[in-house]
Design an enzyme around this catalytic site. Structure first.
Site, PDB file in Angstrom:
ATOM      1  CE1 TYR A 501      -3.991   2.066   0.162  1.00 58.97           C
ATOM      2  CE2 TYR A 501      -2.748   3.314   1.791  1.00 58.97           C
ATOM      3  CZ  TYR A 501      -3.823   3.209   0.934  1.00 58.97           C
ATOM      4  OH  TYR A 501      -4.738   4.237   0.832  1.00 58.97           O
ATOM      5  CB  SER A 582      -7.132   2.382  -2.900  1.00 64.63           C
ATOM      6  OG  SER A 582      -7.566   3.708  -2.795  1.00 64.63           O
ATOM      7  CG  ASP A 668     -14.167   3.171  -6.627  1.00 65.94           C
ATOM      8  OD1 ASP A 668     -14.300   4.097  -5.785  1.00 65.94           O
ATOM      9  OD2 ASP A 668     -13.128   2.505  -6.743  1.00 65.94           O
ATOM     10  CG  HIS A 707     -12.531   2.699  -3.042  1.00 64.06           C
ATOM     11  ND1 HIS A 707     -11.806   2.788  -4.216  1.00 64.06           N
ATOM     12  CD2 HIS A 707     -11.632   2.890  -2.043  1.00 64.06           C
ATOM     13  CE1 HIS A 707     -10.534   3.037  -3.924  1.00 64.06           C
ATOM     14  NE2 HIS A 707     -10.400   3.100  -2.624  1.00 64.06           N
TER      15      HIS A 707
END
Length: 737
Positions: A501, A582, A668, A707
């Site tokens: 991430y 993301s 999303d 999302h």
């Protein structure tokens, strides 16, 4: 406290005998005919004198027939590819089996009763239960599964009034960030007519008299607001809703017309005497802090509140912990990147009068603090990405005792100042959930196991978790978790699923994941999770080392994780799959562009791909604190260097892109689908036409999905099955029974 922060940013084989191994086709030799969407060569944007083509800008309109046709054409390539895999049904069957275990939240006391969330295993949404005591039988209080047949209506937020007279709850549909707030009386569970719309990224805070509730909403605007639109979210305001009135009569209590990008959140203090307003601009962990003494409102709440601006700058983050009359305790990173607790007396607000209650730790991050049983502070520290729980004295800040934990994560906590007991939920890569109870009214409080969940059909003693540290490109030591079967052979042949991430100060801590364990058990894999810079694993210094003009450091950390795994014979590049969602989708796409030779497969979920235009859509403007903005020349210069959409090139002779799967969804409204659509169109146009590109370049576009938050169990199982089917198919993995 450990649920994902509000980063606008932003979790089968049964009764049949099969052969030991199931061989799947080698996708490396497959030829794919990609759609040929229209390229508008006349669409060129100018940034500070640099001309940047944007031939697929028309894909930014989700409602155009051309975009819909493109989406259909892409799914018609991807879904048959997945359907034809022998792994897909096996993975889905096994995941359905292993996901079918009871899931509990920590119980929490409101009024005289206890409440908790429970999912029997495969219910699409967890159900809120109530019981008169911890030993009495529980009954259903609120069941979101009754609100839709397919489970796509989710309970996104909920708040009981102080004495449990009312229950406010927010519902979202199809994964959108938009929320509709409704109300019910608790005693007779009767629905009230009150409905609040246009709510997004909202706080919920009842005044203690239960007359009304503070909440945030956006102004009415023309056009739709169902989660499929891309319009920017600006001018959020704070309102007070009086129970029994229309939303049109709600009282505006805070607005920032000069600063349309500001967002806010209200908290009513433990004693009910103050409302505290935290104001943010973007996702940087800093905020202004205003307050209002509700006792001074002799006529009640009638309009804009007379806010006292205790902290009126964006120099640091301040989070309310508790207060004793005018003496407030805050968690802050002021001159303390790993956070500390301070006391501020509202009578003496000058910073020179502020007192440190618990100083910053020399290494560990003070992750959250909660006041319980009037006089105690439960404080959670992050020690090398693992949680440590301590008990402190509120008045003196003196350490009292450690609340022992195994190596893992606090995934849930409940306990308020008025409560004498706390509950906390522990999880790890191999532990789905142990809930502990600790009675703080006893002379020597000791945690005891309140509830422990076991998963049948999976022997965790066959597996192990390790934490290693490896050097990044600049020599910085990066921690990484590894999960694999005991006695794994380090011969370079193991498939690895490398997940990352690295942004918005979010920490990737150990958590239980059925799909990861199936990958390890049935696809012979190793799970690897590096804690790259840009995250919050070591506080704000770690975060700032991987954002803005240092964003490349996080990409380097991730690529060095792959190189470490290859060098130490865990795997080889052809057996290495990378994944992120993301901001992690951005990470994956940027790394694939920079080092296509390093990976065999890449799965980028709901990624931010157009770094020059992200700030123009929905809440994207809030991410400029991590990314920067192309409107600024200096920031444009570093964004254009790594922006996934703008750095796709045909690799040198003998190298091809890894197999690529993008995932996005029609609702999303956090990272809008146009990012993934434009990226896949460009990738197929440039790389897909290369004769040496044999690995597939695909996208999966879901419907009635967003999302990630509130996603029903059925969709989670299908999506994860599709992801790991793609990994198995493209890495040529064998299913192990």
């Amino acid at each position: 406290p450990k649920s994902p922060p509000l980063t606008f940013g932003f979790t089968l084989y049964r009764g049949r005998i099969y052969r030991d191994y199931l061989f799947v086709t080698d996708s490396r030799s497959m030829e794919v005919e990609y759609p040929v969407p229209r390229r508008d060569e006349s669409k060129v944007d100018s940034y500070h004198g640099t001309e940047v083509p944007d031939p697929y800008a028309w894909l930014e309109d989700p409602d155009s027939e051309e975009t819909k046709a493109f989406v259909d054409a892409q799914n018609q390539i991807t879904m048959p590819f997945l359907d034809n895999s022998a792994v897909r049904e096996k993975f889905k069957e096994r995941m359905t089996e292993l996901y079918d275990y009871p899931k509990y939240s920590c119980p929490y006391k409101r009024g005289k009763r206890y409440y908790y969330y429970y999912n029997s295993g495969l219910q699409n949404q967890s159900v809120l239960y109530v019981q008169d005591s911890l030993n009495s039988s529980a009954r259903v209080f609120f069941d979101p599964n009754k609100l839709s047949e397919d489970g796509t209506v989710a309970l996104q937020m909920a708040k009981f009034s102080e004495e449990c007279e009312y229950f406010a709850y927010g519902l979202s549909s199809s994964g959108s960030d938009w929320v509709t707030i409704k109300f019910m009386k608790v005693d007779d569970e009767k629905e009230l007519p009150d409905i609040l719309e246009r709510v997004k990224f909202s706080s919920l805070a009842w005044t203690h008299d239960a007359k009304g509730i503070f909440y945030n909403r956006y102004p009415d605007e023309p056009g739709k607001a169902d989660g499929t639109e891309t319009t920017s979210n600006l001018n959020q305001k704070l309102y007070y809703h009086v129970i029994g009135t229309e939303q049109s009569a709600d009282i505006l209590v805070a607005e920032f017309p000069e600063n349309p990008k500001w967002t806010s959140g209200a908290t009513v203090t433990d004693d009910g005497q103050y409302v505290v307003l935290s104001i943010s601009e973007g996702c940087k962990p800093v905020n202004r802090l205003w307050y209002c003494d509700l006792r001074q409102l002799t006529n009640g709440i009638t309009g804009l509140l007379p806010w006292v601006k205790l902290i009126d700058n964006f120099d640091a983050k301040y989070s309310y912990v508790t207060n004793e009359d005018t003496l407030f305790t805050f968690r802050t990173n002021l001159n303390s990147p790993r956070y500390k607790l301070i006391n501020i007396d509202l009578k003496y607000p000058d910073p020179s009068q502020w007192k440190t209650l618990i100083p910053e730790h020399e290494k560990d991050v003070l992750d959250f603090a909660s006041c319980v049983n009037q006089k105690y502070l439960v404080v959670d520290y992050l020690h090398d990405v693992k949680d440590v729980l301590h008990l402190y004295d509120l008045s003196s800040g003196v350490f009292l005792k450690n609340l022992p934990l195994e190596i893992g994560t606090i995934a849930g906590f409940s306990g308020r100042k008025r409560d004498s007991e706390i509950f906390y939920k522990f999880t790890s890569f191999l532990t789905p959930g142990i809930i502990y109870q600790c009675d703080l009214s006893s002379d020597n409080p000791e945690p005891k196991v309140f509830r422990e969940v076991e998963v049948k059909g999976f022997n965790v003693s066959d597996y192990q978790t390790a934490q290693v540290f490896y050097p990044s490109k600049d020599g910085t030591e990066i921690p990484m978790f590894l999960v694999h079967k005991k006695g794994v052979k380090l011969d370079g042949s193991n498939p690895v699923f490398l997940h990352g991430y690295g942004g918005f100060s979010c920490s990737l801590q150990p958590y239980y994941s059925v799909q990861y364990l199936i990958f390890v058990r049935h696809l012979g894999g190793i799970l690897a999770i590096p804690n790259i810079r840009g995250g919050g694993e070591y506080g704000e210094t770690w975060h700032e080392a991987g954002i803005l003009n240092k964003k490349q450091s996080g990409f380097d950390d991730f690529q060095c994780a792959a190189e470490y795994l290859i060098k130490n014979d865990y795997t080889s590049s052809r057996n290495l799959a990378i994944n992120g969602a993301s901001n992690g989708g951005l990470l994956v796409a940027a790394c694939v562009n920079q080092r296509p030779d390093l990976f065999g497969c890449a799965v980028a979920e709901v990624g931010v791909m157009d770094m020059l235009k992200f700030h123009k859509f929905t809440i994207g403007h809030a991410w400029t604190t991590d990314y920067g903005c192309s409107d600024d020349k200096e920031q444009f210069n570093y964004l254009i260097r790594y922006s996934p959409l703008h750095n796709i090139r045909v690799p040198p002779q003998g190298i091809q892109y890894p197999a690529v799967l993008l995932l996005t969804a029609d609702h999303d409204d956090r990272v809008v689908p146009l990012h993934s659509l434009k990226y896949i169109a460009t990738l197929q146009h440039i790389v897909g036409k290369s004769p040496s590109q044999k690995n597939p370049l695909m996208i999966r576009i879901d419907v009635k999905s967003g999302h990630g938050a509130g996603k029903p169990t059925s969709k989670i199982i299908q999506e994860e099955s599709d992801i790991f089917t793609f990994v198995a198919e493209t890495l040529n993995l064998k299913w192990l029974e």
